[in-house]
Each structure stands twice: as structure tokens, then as C-alpha cells.
Write a protein that holds these residues in place. Sequence first.
Motif, PDB file in Angstrom:
ATOM      1  N   LEU A 259       9.252 -12.808  31.024  1.00 33.94           N
ATOM      2  CA  LEU A 259       9.148 -13.979  31.882  1.00 33.94           C
ATOM      3  C   LEU A 259       7.715 -14.218  32.346  1.00 33.94           C
ATOM      4  O   LEU A 259       7.287 -15.364  32.493  1.00 33.94           O
ATOM      5  N   GLN A 260       6.964 -13.147  32.576  1.00 36.60           N
ATOM      6  CA  GLN A 260       5.569 -13.315  32.988  1.00 36.60           C
ATOM      7  C   GLN A 260       4.763 -14.045  31.912  1.00 36.60           C
ATOM      8  O   GLN A 260       3.937 -14.913  32.215  1.00 36.60           O
ATOM      9  N   THR A 261       5.032 -13.699  30.657  1.00 41.10           N
ATOM     10  CA  THR A 261       4.288 -14.341  29.567  1.00 41.10           C
ATOM     11  C   THR A 261       4.638 -15.819  29.452  1.00 41.10           C
ATOM     12  O   THR A 261       3.754 -16.681  29.382  1.00 41.10           O
ATOM     13  N   THR A 262       5.926 -16.139  29.427  1.00 40.93           N
ATOM     14  CA  THR A 262       6.325 -17.545  29.288  1.00 40.93           C
ATOM     15  C   THR A 262       5.948 -18.350  30.529  1.00 40.93           C
ATOM     16  O   THR A 262       5.586 -19.532  30.432  1.00 40.93           O
ATOM     17  N   ALA A 263       6.026 -17.693  31.709  1.00 38.23           N
ATOM     18  CA  ALA A 263       5.642 -18.395  32.937  1.00 38.23           C
ATOM     19  C   ALA A 263       4.143 -18.702  32.943  1.00 38.23           C
ATOM     20  O   ALA A 263       3.721 -19.793  33.361  1.00 38.23           O
ATOM     21  N   LEU A 264       3.325 -17.774  32.480  1.00 36.54           N
ATOM     22  CA  LEU A 264       1.890 -18.023  32.413  1.00 36.54           C
ATOM     23  C   LEU A 264       1.574 -19.118  31.404  1.00 36.54           C
ATOM     24  O   LEU A 264       0.648 -19.911  31.602  1.00 36.54           O
ATOM     25  N   LEU A 265       2.338 -19.174  30.319  1.00 33.44           N
ATOM     26  CA  LEU A 265       2.163 -20.283  29.377  1.00 33.44           C
ATOM     27  C   LEU A 265       2.437 -21.619  30.058  1.00 33.44           C
ATOM     28  O   LEU A 265       1.740 -22.609  29.814  1.00 33.44           O
ATOM     29  N   SER A 266       3.453 -21.654  30.892  1.00 32.58           N
ATOM     30  CA  SER A 266       3.789 -22.899  31.580  1.00 32.58           C
ATOM     31  C   SER A 266       2.709 -23.304  32.568  1.00 32.58           C
ATOM     32  O   SER A 266       2.690 -24.445  33.049  1.00 32.58           O
ATOM     33  N   SER A 267       1.810 -22.375  32.882  1.00 32.42           N
ATOM     34  CA  SER A 267       0.724 -22.671  33.808  1.00 32.42           C
ATOM     35  C   SER A 267      -0.612 -22.883  33.108  1.00 32.42           C
ATOM     36  O   SER A 267      -1.378 -23.772  33.471  1.00 32.42           O
ATOM     37  N   ASN A 268      -0.878 -22.082  32.078  1.00 30.82           N
ATOM     38  CA  ASN A 268      -2.216 -22.050  31.469  1.00 30.82           C
ATOM     39  C   ASN A 268      -2.404 -22.994  30.295  1.00 30.82           C
ATOM     40  O   ASN A 268      -3.529 -23.396  30.010  1.00 30.82           O
ATOM     41  N   CYS A 269      -1.349 -23.290  29.557  1.00 31.93           N
ATOM     42  CA  CYS A 269      -1.512 -24.036  28.317  1.00 31.93           C
ATOM     43  C   CYS A 269      -2.080 -25.427  28.585  1.00 31.93           C
ATOM     44  O   CYS A 269      -1.584 -26.138  29.471  1.00 31.93           O
ATOM     45  N   PRO A 270      -3.120 -25.841  27.859  1.00 27.26           N
ATOM     46  CA  PRO A 270      -3.710 -27.163  28.110  1.00 27.26           C
ATOM     47  C   PRO A 270      -2.769 -28.329  27.824  1.00 27.26           C
ATOM     48  O   PRO A 270      -2.914 -29.391  28.419  1.00 27.26           O
ATOM     49  N   SER A 271      -1.815 -28.137  26.922  1.00 30.10           N
ATOM     50  CA  SER A 271      -0.919 -29.224  26.534  1.00 30.10           C
ATOM     51  C   SER A 271       0.209 -29.390  27.546  1.00 30.10           C
ATOM     52  O   SER A 271       1.011 -28.476  27.742  1.00 30.10           O
ATOM     53  N   PRO A 272       0.315 -30.546  28.227  1.00 27.09           N
ATOM     54  CA  PRO A 272       1.447 -30.769  29.129  1.00 27.09           C
ATOM     55  C   PRO A 272       2.788 -30.635  28.414  1.00 27.09           C
ATOM     56  O   PRO A 272       3.762 -30.153  28.998  1.00 27.09           O
ATOM     57  N   ASN A 273       2.830 -31.078  27.172  1.00 32.03           N
ATOM     58  CA  ASN A 273       4.043 -30.965  26.366  1.00 32.03           C
ATOM     59  C   ASN A 273       4.512 -29.516  26.292  1.00 32.03           C
ATOM     60  O   ASN A 273       5.676 -29.186  26.570  1.00 32.03           O
ATOM     61  N   LEU A 274       3.605 -28.614  25.931  1.00 31.82           N
ATOM     62  CA  LEU A 274       3.957 -27.208  25.776  1.00 31.82           C
ATOM     63  C   LEU A 274       4.226 -26.551  27.126  1.00 31.82           C
ATOM     64  O   LEU A 274       5.081 -25.658  27.220  1.00 31.82           O
ATOM     65  N   ARG A 275       3.507 -26.958  28.159  1.00 26.99           N
ATOM     66  CA  ARG A 275       3.773 -26.391  29.486  1.00 26.99           C
ATOM     67  C   ARG A 275       5.208 -26.680  29.916  1.00 26.99           C
ATOM     68  O   ARG A 275       5.882 -25.816  30.482  1.00 26.99           O
ATOM     69  N   GLY A 276       5.666 -27.888  29.641  1.00 27.08           N
ATOM     70  CA  GLY A 276       7.037 -28.240  30.010  1.00 27.08           C
ATOM     71  C   GLY A 276       8.072 -27.396  29.284  1.00 27.08           C
ATOM     72  O   GLY A 276       9.045 -26.942  29.884  1.00 27.08           O
ATOM     73  N   HIS A 277       7.846 -27.155  27.995  1.00 25.80           N
ATOM     74  CA  HIS A 277       8.807 -26.344  27.240  1.00 25.80           C
ATOM     75  C   HIS A 277       8.761 -24.876  27.674  1.00 25.80           C
ATOM     76  O   HIS A 277       9.796 -24.205  27.705  1.00 25.80           O
ATOM     77  N   ALA A 278       7.579 -24.386  28.013  1.00 27.41           N
ATOM     78  CA  ALA A 278       7.471 -23.009  28.503  1.00 27.41           C
ATOM     79  C   ALA A 278       8.204 -22.871  29.832  1.00 27.41           C
ATOM     80  O   ALA A 278       8.857 -21.846  30.099  1.00 27.41           O
TER      81      ALA A 278
END
Length: 685
Positions: free
Chosen positions: A465-484
Amino acid sequence: MAEEESPLIQALPPESDYYTYLTIVEYNLSQESLPILHRVLQDETLTTNIGWDLVQLLVPYLPESEQCLHDIARLGNPREVILKVTESLRLIDYNDAEGSDDDEQPLGPGATDARVRADSSTYPLKTTQTFGGVEGSGSTQAVELPPPLPLATSQFIYLLSMLSTLHGRIKTKNPSRFLSTTLQAILASFSNSTTYREEMVRAVVSTVKGVAGAKRPTLPNRRSSGMRGRSSHLNPNAPASDPEALEDSEVTPQERSMQRKLLQSFISHVVEEYLLNLPSTDDDVPGMAWSSRVMEKMHPERIIPETDTLTARFAKQEQYHRRIDAVGQLVTLAQDLNLADEDLLTAAITVEKMPERSADDEDDPPSSADDIPLSRLGSLMLYTARQASSILYDASTLFTGPPFAILPDHHELVKHCLSSPGQGTGTLGSEPEALIDAILALGIVTLEHDAIGEPASDEQFNEYLQTTALLSSNCPSPNLRGHAHYLTSTILRSHPDDAARLAFVKDTLEHCPFENLKVSAVGWVKGETIEANPPTVQSGRHQRDHTGSQGPASSSVFATPIALDSLSPFLFPSLQADLLTTPVHDAWITYRSNLSFYLASLNFLYLLLCAKHVHESLLVHDLWNNTDMAGSFLQPLRDASKRFLEAMERGGELVDERSEEVLAEMNVLNDALERVTGAVKFLNA
């Protein structure tokens, strides 16, 4: 000059030796002399002796020199010609052709691909000789032909066409030695290119099929005129035999296994090279957008009405449709080469045994199939493509892979293919968008199959969960942040132990430095609280089941005061020091960076105050008074708002920060504060 008077005819051996004749050819070579050279090269003895030295002379004259090059592939010494072809592949200069190509800049919404513009009426129609509507002799009339490819791309495609013929001619016990060198040269050349890669992928697929003897025909392109086949074997005559063939050239089963593994490895590396280097766009389309397209297919209720979905854009817009064509050909070819899902998954997570190689990192030919690694990331994306296709194209019967669950399988892939927090690199979310999209899409597909699995421990669960949660915060793409975020929230709610869920939420609120992730954590608490405390609860002790009888109250920790007591210091922190006692500029930075979190906490507090049915069970009255939320959380926000507004007046420290947007945000916060203050009356109702 009559053809018979050409030096290429008059100097033919035995009038001159082969070396001298080669010099004469080089001196007299031109586009006009290519038909004469084509006629001369029908002499098998001559072509065997000089063909391999002509390869690099003829490559710059493509596509006009195609017939001569295929004469050399058909009649020249295949072992020598292969060396020259692979060398020529490495010498292709893509920079000149691609550096000035303005058509290949990132395209925005609604933009058309360069190849579409090339086929439009803004370009003059090409003319060719036609006869009865068929290309050939006759009157000249305007017919629409595809625009020419850049020279570098044409060279790549035609050289690969030669390799299909050459590898079929070599008769030796160890053809894998030639194949290994060839595939490395193709990959190195492909890696140097940046444009027209879909045409190059098509050439790669055709060549591998020719070498492997695949029976399935190359799929026709559905819409992309720019991806029409540009090369063909124009000479129908059969290739000559291998002049150096041994009498006993029987290929052993071990050798066949090595050839198949070489081709499998090669395709996995091409997939990696193609997908990880897709051009970025201005409209947030990461890679193949598998995550979004799967979500749109499985959850149409989430689609915002009257918006152009990514599924529609990949079907209609040429630049994205070409991606589907290219990846579809590679996925189909991998299936034809019997590349199993088990092998792909093993390669994706076995980092120690299968080190990555760059396109230019070439070793001696392998001695066994086990020495040939698949691309780690290419294998992951091939596997994801298969699983996503089973949903997107209703082809679930095509791919029956091994059992796969979020825990531990997807967790292992995330650990090995992304820069997970445990690796300490601090770069999670900066990986290529196509890779992150593939990782998230595979997780979403797995969720759709209801294959969450069982965590081996709370530590494993939290790490995932820490990894996917950080993706939802760090990823530059809003699209990918939403899916994370969707993946994190869904997996979090799946854990059967509410205490474990509470511990993760608390850890996120207490230690996470990212505001948007803390906002998500507030949403998780709100969702857990609403689910554990439905409005049917009576007096906090009993609730009616579907039969109308009374049963015991929910046993969830979120249905007791324990959860709010443990989380309140982080949900409603004391803000006096951060916002009022520090210098106004520092306080402003803190305020701006946490504004969304403050609003999320205020909205949750408003819910608690208005939901009378939880006042007794969650002891909201005691929570409000004992933690001094009014004095330590609400009042500092009011005072800070006044402080900042005063500092934005003329001559103030924050005068440069004043804008309509900033003032609107402050008004939203003040409105939330007023609503919370007004709802306090419900505690005494």
C-alpha cells in the motif's frame, strides 16, 4: 549511353578481376546505373564474389537500390553478406532525418499524425504510370501513393528484409551464432531511432516471422496508411544455396531451442524499447493507457458524461491507433513463438538471475537457451498486454495464464519493476509512464478477477500500500495518480482486519509528507466510519438486519471511539505554532501546502457533528471537548486567514501572493469553518 556501352557491362570479369570490377562499380554507381547493376547481379558467381562489398555502397540509394540489395541477399555469400548488413544497420544515422522532423513533436488533443497530413490534400498527389488502373506501362495519371519514409527508416526496413532471406540460406549446425549477432544489431539500430517506430516494428515482426518460419500471416493494418509495407521480394527466383554449407548440417534440438529463446528474448526487448520510449503528449495519455481503458470498459458508470474517453481516442486518433497496431503485432508474435505467461512472470521478478542488457551490450553467443534472458520490463508489459486484452477485446479464452493475485504476485512485480520505498532511491513515480500504466493496469485487471489473495503479514500488506499510495502522490500524470489511488483504496478496504487498516491510515496521517496522500487518508477514515456506522444503528448498541430483528452492533474498531481517539491528533492537529507564531512567510508556505488537507478534515468534522446517530457510539461530544478542537484547530485557521489577508494589503509581506484564485481558496476555507461552527449545536440537541 546504350546499356551495352556501360562500364558495368564492358568491364565484367574476365575483362577485369573482381577487385577491379568492384572499384569500377563504385566509381560509376548512380541511380541511373542501378537497373544495369541489377541485370549484372543475376550472375551468381559474380554476386558471390563481390556482393557483400556492395551492401554499404547501395544502402544510401534506397529505395531505388532495393532490387540490387535483394539480388545480393539471394545470390551473395550469405555468411559474408550478413556481416555487412548488420554492420550497415549499426551505421544508420537517424539524427539527420529525425532532428528536423517537426511533425514528430508531441501532439495535443485532436492533432493528427504526420502520416495523416502527408496523405491529405495539402500534399500534391504523386503520379505514376498506369494501365487499366494497374500500375505499369501506360498513360500517366495522378494516383494517391503513401508519402516516402525518411531514408534512415527505409534503410532499416530494407536491410531487415534482406536478413529474412539470408538466414534462410545459411546451412550450419549452429545458426544461432549468426542469429544472435543479427538480433543484437537490429535492437541496437532500433534503439537509436525516435520516429516512425511503428513502421520499424512491422519490419521487425515480418523479419522474425521469416526467420522463425511462423505460419500466421502478418496482420493487415486497419487504418494507418503510414504503416503500409514498403519492401517486398521483387525477384521471384529462388535463393542460391549456401556455398559453405557442410554435408552434415543437421540442426540439433538444443540448437532449435536456442534459436527460439533468442527470438523470444529479442521480442521482449523490442517491446520494452518501444513502449518505454513512446513520445509524451500534452493530453495525459500514458503509454497504452491500459489502466484507463480497462476502467472505462469495466466501470462505465465512472465515465464523466460528454467526455471523450481514452477508449474512443485510441480507436479514432491515428497516433494512438498506430500504437495499438504495433503492440498487437508484437503480442501476437510472442504468442506464435510460444512465449508462456509463466516465463514472462518469472523474468519480470527474477532480477538476480536475469540481469538487464542494454542494446549495445553484446557478449559472445550463448551456449544454451538458459543463458538467454528475457527483458524484465518487456516481459512485464507483454504479460500486461495479454491480460488487458482479455478484458478490452473479450478474448479471455486466448490467454490462460498462471494464477495471479494482488498479494503476493502483483506485490512482487511492483517491488522488482518500480523504485519501491524499500530500495531507498526516492524516485518512485518518475519511471516511464508506460511502465507505471502497465503496473497499475495489471493490478486493476487482477482486482476485476477478484484475486486479491492473502497477505503473508501486515508488513507485506503495508509495503504494497505504501508503494501504490506514493504513486498516487508522486506520479506526474493525473491519469495515473487517479488509478493508483483507486488501487490503494480498494486494496486497503479489502483487508479483513480493521485494526490493520486503522494502523495504515494512522501511519499515513502521521508520517506522510505529501498533502494529497493525507487527503486520501482522510477519505479512507470517512469511508470506514460511514460503513461501520450506518444510520440504522440505534443507541450505538443494536442495529436491525434485513429481517427486521435486532442484532449486535458492528464490531469494527471504526464503530467505537478508539479509531477517532487515535487519529484525532493527526486529523485535527494543533495549528497554533505552525500558522500563528512562525514568521508570516513561513506560515503562508505551510498553509498553502496543507490547504487541501485542512479542507478535507473540516468536511469530515462537519459530517461527525451533523450525523447525530454516531454522537453516542463514537463519543463525538467528548472528542470535541477533550481535544479542544475549537481552540487548537479551528481558531488558528481563522486567525491565520486574517493574518494572511492583512499581509496581502499594500506594503505587506504577502502582497505578491494576492490573486483572485488565492482569495477564492481562502473564502472556501472560511466557509467551511463557518459550517463546522454552525454544526456544533447538534452536539447539544
